[in-house]
Design a protein around this motif. Structure first.
Motif, PDB file in Angstrom:
ATOM      1  N   ILE A  30      42.032  36.691  27.517  1.00 19.22           N
ATOM      2  CA  ILE A  30      42.387  37.632  28.580  1.00 19.22           C
ATOM      3  C   ILE A  30      41.205  37.935  29.508  1.00 19.22           C
ATOM      4  CG2 ILE A  30      43.092  40.007  29.045  1.00 19.22           C
ATOM      5  CD1 ILE A  30      45.011  39.801  26.715  1.00 19.22           C
ATOM      6  N   PRO A  31      40.005  38.274  28.982  1.00 16.72           N
ATOM      7  CA  PRO A  31      38.880  38.501  29.908  1.00 16.72           C
ATOM      8  C   PRO A  31      38.531  37.274  30.732  1.00 16.72           C
ATOM      9  CG  PRO A  31      38.399  39.418  27.745  1.00 16.72           C
ATOM     10  CD  PRO A  31      39.626  38.583  27.592  1.00 16.72           C
ATOM     11  N   SER A  32      38.612  36.086  30.113  1.00 14.28           N
ATOM     12  CA  SER A  32      38.303  34.863  30.855  1.00 14.28           C
ATOM     13  C   SER A  32      39.291  34.659  31.991  1.00 14.28           C
ATOM     14  CB  SER A  32      38.330  33.654  29.908  1.00 14.28           C
ATOM     15  OG  SER A  32      37.365  33.799  28.885  1.00 14.28           O
ATOM     16  N   ALA A  33      40.567  34.905  31.707  1.00 14.27           N
ATOM     17  CA  ALA A  33      41.581  34.749  32.747  1.00 14.27           C
ATOM     18  C   ALA A  33      41.371  35.773  33.855  1.00 14.27           C
ATOM     19  CB  ALA A  33      42.973  34.901  32.138  1.00 14.27           C
ATOM     20  N   SER A  34      40.975  36.992  33.469  1.00 16.21           N
ATOM     21  CA  SER A  34      40.726  38.041  34.457  1.00 16.21           C
ATOM     22  C   SER A  34      39.558  37.672  35.370  1.00 16.21           C
ATOM     23  CB  SER A  34      40.444  39.368  33.750  1.00 16.21           C
ATOM     24  OG  SER A  34      40.131  40.375  34.682  1.00 16.21           O
ATOM     25  N   HIS A  35      38.469  37.160  34.784  1.00 18.16           N
ATOM     26  CA  HIS A  35      37.313  36.741  35.581  1.00 18.16           C
ATOM     27  C   HIS A  35      37.684  35.586  36.507  1.00 18.16           C
ATOM     28  CE1 HIS A  35      34.938  39.382  33.130  1.00 18.16           C
ATOM     29  NE2 HIS A  35      33.808  39.000  33.704  1.00 18.16           N
ATOM     30  N   LEU A  36      38.503  34.666  36.002  1.00 19.01           N
ATOM     31  CA  LEU A  36      38.927  33.534  36.822  1.00 19.01           C
ATOM     32  C   LEU A  36      39.755  34.013  38.008  1.00 19.01           C
ATOM     33  CD1 LEU A  36      39.107  30.471  37.255  1.00 19.01           C
ATOM     34  CD2 LEU A  36      41.111  30.456  35.755  1.00 19.01           C
ATOM     35  N   LEU A  37      40.655  34.955  37.748  1.00 16.39           N
ATOM     36  CA  LEU A  37      41.486  35.494  38.819  1.00 16.39           C
ATOM     37  C   LEU A  37      40.639  36.214  39.861  1.00 16.39           C
ATOM     38  CD1 LEU A  37      44.256  36.112  40.023  1.00 16.39           C
ATOM     39  CD2 LEU A  37      44.401  38.105  38.510  1.00 16.39           C
ATOM     40  N   GLU A  38      39.681  37.027  39.414  1.00 18.03           N
ATOM     41  CA  GLU A  38      38.814  37.744  40.349  1.00 18.03           C
ATOM     42  C   GLU A  38      37.945  36.779  41.144  1.00 18.03           C
ATOM     43  OE1 GLU A  38      38.943  40.760  41.265  1.00 18.03           O
ATOM     44  OE2 GLU A  38      40.420  41.416  39.797  1.00 18.03           O
ATOM     45  N   GLY A  39      37.503  35.697  40.488  1.00 15.89           N
ATOM     46  CA  GLY A  39      36.723  34.690  41.203  1.00 15.89           C
ATOM     47  C   GLY A  39      37.530  34.033  42.308  1.00 15.89           C
ATOM     48  N   THR A  40      38.809  33.780  42.028  1.00 21.74           N
ATOM     49  CA  THR A  40      39.694  33.203  43.042  1.00 21.74           C
ATOM     50  C   THR A  40      39.881  34.163  44.205  1.00 21.74           C
ATOM     51  OG1 THR A  40      40.869  31.941  41.332  1.00 21.74           O
ATOM     52  CG2 THR A  40      41.982  32.243  43.445  1.00 21.74           C
ATOM     53  N   ARG A  41      40.024  35.452  43.897  1.00 25.69           N
ATOM     54  CA  ARG A  41      40.170  36.453  44.952  1.00 25.69           C
ATOM     55  C   ARG A  41      38.908  36.549  45.797  1.00 25.69           C
ATOM     56  NH1 ARG A  41      43.114  41.390  41.581  1.00 25.69           N
ATOM     57  NH2 ARG A  41      45.211  40.459  41.511  1.00 25.69           N
ATOM     58  N   THR A  42      37.751  36.420  45.146  1.00 22.09           N
ATOM     59  CA  THR A  42      36.487  36.456  45.884  1.00 22.09           C
ATOM     60  C   THR A  42      36.403  35.291  46.861  1.00 22.09           C
ATOM     61  OG1 THR A  42      35.350  37.535  44.037  1.00 22.09           O
ATOM     62  CG2 THR A  42      33.970  36.412  45.659  1.00 22.09           C
ATOM     63  N   ASP A  43      36.748  34.095  46.396  1.00 21.27           N
ATOM     64  CA  ASP A  43      36.740  32.916  47.272  1.00 21.27           C
ATOM     65  C   ASP A  43      37.701  33.106  48.445  1.00 21.27           C
ATOM     66  OD1 ASP A  43      34.909  31.755  45.574  1.00 21.27           O
ATOM     67  OD2 ASP A  43      36.400  30.558  44.503  1.00 21.27           O
ATOM     68  N   SER A  44      38.877  33.666  48.131  1.00 21.65           N
ATOM     69  CA  SER A  44      39.877  33.872  49.177  1.00 21.65           C
ATOM     70  C   SER A  44      39.392  34.883  50.210  1.00 21.65           C
ATOM     71  CB  SER A  44      41.194  34.354  48.544  1.00 21.65           C
ATOM     72  OG  SER A  44      42.162  34.629  49.535  1.00 21.65           O
ATOM     73  N   ALA A  45      38.778  35.984  49.748  1.00 22.39           N
ATOM     74  CA  ALA A  45      38.274  37.001  50.671  1.00 22.39           C
ATOM     75  C   ALA A  45      37.175  36.439  51.561  1.00 22.39           C
ATOM     76  CB  ALA A  45      37.759  38.203  49.890  1.00 22.39           C
ATOM     77  N   ILE A 149      32.518  43.044  38.319  1.00 22.53           N
ATOM     78  CA  ILE A 149      32.076  41.705  37.907  1.00 22.53           C
ATOM     79  C   ILE A 149      30.885  41.312  38.769  1.00 22.53           C
ATOM     80  CG2 ILE A 149      32.746  39.310  37.553  1.00 22.53           C
ATOM     81  CD1 ILE A 149      35.636  40.249  37.404  1.00 22.53           C
ATOM     82  N   ARG A 150      29.697  41.350  38.182  1.00 21.91           N
ATOM     83  CA  ARG A 150      28.459  41.162  38.943  1.00 21.91           C
ATOM     84  C   ARG A 150      28.387  39.780  39.581  1.00 21.91           C
ATOM     85  NH1 ARG A 150      22.759  39.961  37.215  1.00 21.91           N
ATOM     86  NH2 ARG A 150      21.409  40.931  38.758  1.00 21.91           N
ATOM     87  N   GLU A 151      28.991  38.779  38.940  1.00 17.98           N
ATOM     88  CA  GLU A 151      28.895  37.415  39.467  1.00 17.98           C
ATOM     89  C   GLU A 151      29.699  37.247  40.755  1.00 17.98           C
ATOM     90  OE1 GLU A 151      29.687  38.207  36.389  1.00 17.98           O
ATOM     91  OE2 GLU A 151      27.884  37.601  35.289  1.00 17.98           O
ATOM     92  N   ASN A 152      30.689  38.100  40.971  1.00 19.56           N
ATOM     93  CA  ASN A 152      31.547  37.962  42.147  1.00 19.56           C
ATOM     94  C   ASN A 152      30.924  38.685  43.329  1.00 19.56           C
ATOM     95  OD1 ASN A 152      33.286  36.543  40.570  1.00 19.56           O
ATOM     96  ND2 ASN A 152      34.944  38.032  40.595  1.00 19.56           N
ATOM     97  N   ARG A 153      30.197  37.953  44.126  1.00 23.58           N
ATOM     98  CA  ARG A 153      29.531  38.490  45.306  1.00 23.58           C
ATOM     99  C   ARG A 153      29.426  37.386  46.340  1.00 23.58           C
ATOM    100  NH1 ARG A 153      23.490  39.486  43.148  1.00 23.58           N
ATOM    101  NH2 ARG A 153      24.572  40.272  41.324  1.00 23.58           N
ATOM    102  N   PHE A 154      29.351  37.782  47.576  1.00 23.85           N
ATOM    103  CA  PHE A 154      29.171  36.781  48.632  1.00 23.85           C
ATOM    104  C   PHE A 154      28.632  37.475  49.873  1.00 23.85           C
ATOM    105  CE2 PHE A 154      33.453  38.382  49.433  1.00 23.85           C
ATOM    106  CZ  PHE A 154      33.513  38.479  50.815  1.00 23.85           C
ATOM    107  N   ALA A 155      28.092  36.662  50.761  1.00 27.10           N
ATOM    108  CA  ALA A 155      27.625  37.151  52.062  1.00 27.10           C
ATOM    109  C   ALA A 155      28.109  36.190  53.134  1.00 27.10           C
ATOM    110  CB  ALA A 155      26.103  37.251  52.088  1.00 27.10           C
TER     111      ALA A 155
END
Length: 219
Positions: A30-45, A149-155
């Motif tokens: 479940i946490p892995s799937a959650s991180h994967l989903l948030e990573g996808t949202r970060t890429d999309s944003a 999620i600290r890894e999910n960041r972008f500029a």
């Protein structure tokens, strides 16, 4: 005549073991799937923001006028921090305010509005392009960090020439950078421990003291 039947089932011990294994697997998955989903949202944003900036730049060239991108207040002024929507509008006088004659060209519902922000836009609350697609005194960058999620960041960076690009992980350490050696840092919450060696006193070597200092980056 009685017929023999073979019944197959689980004992109570086997059932308990199966449930324990299932619980462990779900705890991991479940946490892995959650991180994967948030990573996808970060890429999309990130991609949505880059696309919106590209649209703003091309619109300035097409309409032969200044075009601004920002989050608008109900009164039509650009604001910081950005809210949950971003607008691209014709800004004829270049003041970062949508006047009555200024037309809104596009609006984006922006998910990372509640993330940690860091703006580097020369104290302005907007990005702006002129008739040839060059930054009209508003180059810089804007960073977003996920609150959990600290890894999910972008500029996203806009150059003086008006070109738009996203941060990249140049050194492959899992942290995106605006440029090589300049990691994306949103606020003081994201820190790394630094070991400081105190000077020798009376020929005694004290143990290193671990303190936390924030990253400083300059662009």
């Amino acid at each position: 005549m009685e017929l023999e039947t073979n019944q197959v089932g689980l004992t109570l011990v086997e059932l308990v073991v199966a449930m324990a294994v299932m619980t462990i697997l779900l705890t991991i998955a479940i946490p892995s799937a959650s991180h994967l989903l948030e990573g996808t949202r970060t890429d999309s944003a990130r991609n949505d923001l880059i696309s919106l900036m590209g649209f703003a730049r091309s619109s300035a060239i097409e309409h032969k006028t200044l075009v601004s991108l920002c989050s608008l207040t109900p009164e039509g002024a650009c604001e910081l921090p950005w809210g949950d929507s971003l607008a691209v509008f014709i800004d004829r006088d270049g003041d970062g305010v949508r006047d009555e004659q200024d037309r809104v060209l596009r609006v984006l519902q922006f998910e990372p509005a509640n993330w940690a922000h860091n703006y580097r836009t020369a104290s302005r609350s907007y990005f702006q392009w002129n008739t040839i697609g060059v930054s009209n005194g508003a180059p810089g960058s804007v960073s977003f960090c996920h609150p959990d999620i600290r890894e999910n960041r972008f500029a996203v960076i806009v150059s003086f020439a008006g070109r738009i690009r996203a941060s990249r992980d140049y050194n492959k350490d899992g942290v995106p950078e605006r440029s090589p050696g300049t990691p994306v840092i949103c606020d003081a919450r994201y820190q790394q421990p630094v070991t400081v060696e105190p000077p020798l006193v009376a020929d005694l070597t004290p143990a290193p003291v671990s303190v936390r200092v924030p990253h400083l980056s300059f662009v």
